[in-house]
Design a protein around this motif. Structure first.
Motif, PDB file in Angstrom:
ATOM      1  N   ARG A  91      -8.124  -1.922   0.842  1.00 11.54           N
ATOM      2  CA  ARG A  91      -7.150  -0.605   0.693  1.00 11.54           C
ATOM      3  C   ARG A  91      -5.883  -0.642  -0.569  1.00 11.54           C
ATOM      4  NH1 ARG A  91      -5.698   3.668   4.105  1.00 11.54           N
ATOM      5  NH2 ARG A  91      -7.935   3.162   4.517  1.00 11.54           N
ATOM      6  N   PHE A 105      -6.929  -4.409   4.189  1.00 13.44           N
ATOM      7  CA  PHE A 105      -5.626  -4.262   3.495  1.00 13.44           C
ATOM      8  C   PHE A 105      -6.010  -4.694   1.815  1.00 13.44           C
ATOM      9  CE2 PHE A 105      -3.705  -2.159   7.857  1.00 13.44           C
ATOM     10  CZ  PHE A 105      -3.468  -1.228   7.485  1.00 13.44           C
ATOM     11  N   GLU A 163     -14.134   1.060   2.380  1.00 12.68           N
ATOM     12  CA  GLU A 163     -13.042   0.782   0.671  1.00 12.68           C
ATOM     13  C   GLU A 163     -13.809   0.612  -0.578  1.00 12.68           C
ATOM     14  OE1 GLU A 163      -9.481   1.680   1.291  1.00 12.68           O
ATOM     15  OE2 GLU A 163     -10.392   2.351   3.501  1.00 12.68           O
ATOM     16  N   CYS A 180       1.026  -0.755  -0.816  1.00 11.48           N
ATOM     17  CA  CYS A 180       0.051  -0.093   0.244  1.00 11.48           C
ATOM     18  C   CYS A 180       0.874   1.500  -0.304  1.00 11.48           C
ATOM     19  CB  CYS A 180      -0.913  -0.371   0.906  1.00 11.48           C
ATOM     20  SG  CYS A 180      -2.509  -1.264   1.654  1.00 11.48           S
ATOM     21  N   GLU A 232     -15.354  -0.003   8.346  1.00  6.65           N
ATOM     22  CA  GLU A 232     -13.743   0.438   7.450  1.00  6.65           C
ATOM     23  C   GLU A 232     -14.333  -0.418   6.763  1.00  6.65           C
ATOM     24  OE1 GLU A 232     -11.270  -0.768  10.404  1.00  6.65           O
ATOM     25  OE2 GLU A 232     -11.146   1.369  11.184  1.00  6.65           O
TER      26      GLU A 232
END
Length: 549
Positions: A168, A165, A232, A124, A228
């Motif tokens: 993300r 992640f 995303e 990332c 969360e």
């Protein structure tokens, strides 16, 4: 004890796994919150980055892999240390440790979850900071491996952090690379994939094809981790549906978008953990709703009217009411108006244009029958008052019709007009108070003004003409000094220099006569005949003045 980058380099060059592990653990603890790096040890950090990515290619214990990846994550914050991580080999090493290295064979599984998580964090950072990394991940088809793993969320039990992640990284790739965006949307059927992932994350059950079931009408807040991940997903979907509202869709795609729209309606109806998080969650939802094809927004009105629902014209208006409340909160906040208001204003405007019930409901809420004719429209705390205040805001991205008259005229829009849409016939909704006061309402201020004394009362005709000519001469001086340029409106509604506007009007109206003209600057003229026969208080309404550059 502290350890410098030079000492880490020396230890890495020795290659002894246990010693490297101990030194890196100390370094990582010291630098864990370091986001700004001094120039002092730059060369040592560059060397450290080269050795770390090479060391990671060895067969290491999971604990050593994680510690090594933590060091890479710290160094990836320094833009001067990115080169070793942005090679084809370096990115392949990192993607292999995430378990999403794409190949024609099966994806290689990485058993240690901490290794997967730390590798994702590294990727990332690197993808966000490096155009070269973005290009190489596109060439390496990393998005294919990501999509494969996301597709298995329903079957595999992965911890929240890894899912977060994953999403993300997918958001960053689709935000930064148009080709990856298109690949996910088309080749990998990304809209369907991410809609299914959103549905899984929200944990919804369906009452009807386009209505989410609720337990006795209750909608508990969405937990923090699910919120969360959902945000995303919404951001990824926004990236890959960016042009959807501008193109025609077939029945199959329309059904997919309606299914997504129904999920987004559910997102509007639920809250997250806290007001700020709810506002952020709803903001991403509104942004994505604005991307859906207009005809698919009818799912906002699909749910049946139930006890506690807001009903209007026999339709459930809960979602539209929430959008209005969202708009009003953004207006009250007054921060970054263009970015925060444009999506919801556009969504409500387009919905009103194509859905009759929505339009009538919005009119009833935003423009209720007018009774107060003594105050300016911008004075007060109603939604109408707040929107009118926005129209005359100092931020010129939002401006009222009066302030925008020149802009509209320049585009030939002074004459009005409508885009295509399902419009209703005009209705007589004026109150008795408004009808009675209407002849006395000032069209500029929008209220009944106290009558002002006539400034020319008691003047002779010669004095009036003298005052009018003084005004003309002042305009003439400003024009000659290039402060303003007299402008007029042509018959087609365009703004043009005065002499051109007069010429166009003269061409259309037979019998036009000008008694004489007065020069007003380089090659332009005003008709003195009209100037002399208008009191100064009215001259401004017959002329537009454009400030010279």
């Amino acid at each position: 004890r502290s350890v410098c980058a030079e000492a880490v380099v020396s230890t890495l060059e020795s290659g002894e796994q246990d010693t490297v592990l101990k030194v890196l653990q100390v370094y990582n603890q010291e630098k864990s919150q370091c986001f700004i790096f001094e120039d002092e040890e730059r060369e040592e950090r560059k060397k450290m980055a080269q050795l770390l990515i090479k060391f990671l290619e060895r067969e290491l214990q999971p604990s050593c892999q994680v510690t090594c990846l933590e060091s890479i994550r710290i160094l990836s914050r320094d833009k001067h240390c990115l080169d070793p991580f942005t090679t084809k080999e370096g990115l392949k090493t990192l993607s292999r440790h995430t378990g999403i290295d794409y190949s024609e064979e099966l994806i290689r599984e990485v058993p240690d979850l901490d290794v997967i998580l730390e590798s994702l964090k590294c990727l990332c950072n690197i993808v966000f900071s490096s155009a070269m990394a973005q290009e190489l991940t596109a060439e390496g088809r990393l998005v294919v491996g990501l999509a494969r793993r996301i597709k298995l969320y329903n079957e595999r039990s992965l911890p929240h952090d890894i899912k977060f992640f994953d999403l993300r990284l997918l958001f960053l790739l689709t935000a930064l690379r148009v080709d990856i965006r298109q690949q996910l949307a088309q080749e990998l059927r990304g809209i369907s994939l991410m809609t299914d992932t959103l549905e899984l994350t929200l944990g919804v059950k369906w009452l009807d094809p386009y209505e989410v079931a609720t337990e006795e009408g209750l909608l508990p807040p969405l937990p923090r981790q699910e919120t969360e991940r959902a945000m995303e997903i919404l951001k990824v979907l926004f990236n890959i549906t960016f042009d959807s509202s501008k193109r025609e869709v077939d029945e199959e795609d329309a059904a997919l978008y309606r299914h997504l729209g129904a999920l987004l309606r559910h997102c509007l109806m639920i809250s997250a953990d806290g007001e700020d998080r709810t506002e952020e969650f709803h903001s991403h939802t509104v942004n994505l709703l604005g991307n859906l094809p207009l005809k698919c927004l009818d799912v906002l009105l699909t749910p049946k009217v139930r006890p506690g629902s807001l009903e209007y014209m026999g339709v459930n208006m809960d979602a539209v009411s929430i959008l209005l409340d969202f708009l009003e909160r953004r207006l009250d906040r007054g921060h970054k108006l263009k970015e925060s208001l444009t999506p919801v204003l556009n969504l409500l405007t387009e919905s009103a244009r194509v859905h009759r019930q929505t339009r009538k409901f919005l009119k009833a809420r935003v423009l209720p029958p007018l009774r107060d004719v003594r105050n300016r429209p911008e004075v007060g705390n109603s939604l109408r008052n707040k929107l009118v205040r926005l129209m005359t805001h100092i931020d010129t991205d939002y401006t009222g019709y009066g302030n925008a008259a020149g802009l509209l005229a320049a585009r030939g829009l002074m004459a009005g007009g409508r885009e295509e849409g399902e419009y209703s016939e005009d209705e007589d909704t004026d109150t008795e108070e408004y009808k009675e006061a209407k002849p006395n309402i000032n069209p500029v201020t929008g209220r009944v003004e106290e009558k002002l004394p006539n400034p020319m009362e008691g003047m002779t005709e010669e004095q009036k003409e003298h005052e009018a000519m003084k005004l003309v001469n002042m305009f003439d001086k400003l024009s000659r000094e290039k402060v303003i340029q007299p402008m007029g409106i042509t018959p087609s509604g365009n703004l043009a220099p005065m002499e051109n506007a007069i010429r166009n009007i003269a061409d259309e109206r037979s019998g036009w006569r000008c008694a004489r003209t007065l020069p007003v600057g380089s090659g332009s003229s005003l008709t003195a005949h009209h100037m002399e026969h208008l009191p100064p208080s009215q001259l401004h309404s017959h002329l537009s003045f454009q400030r010279s550059p």
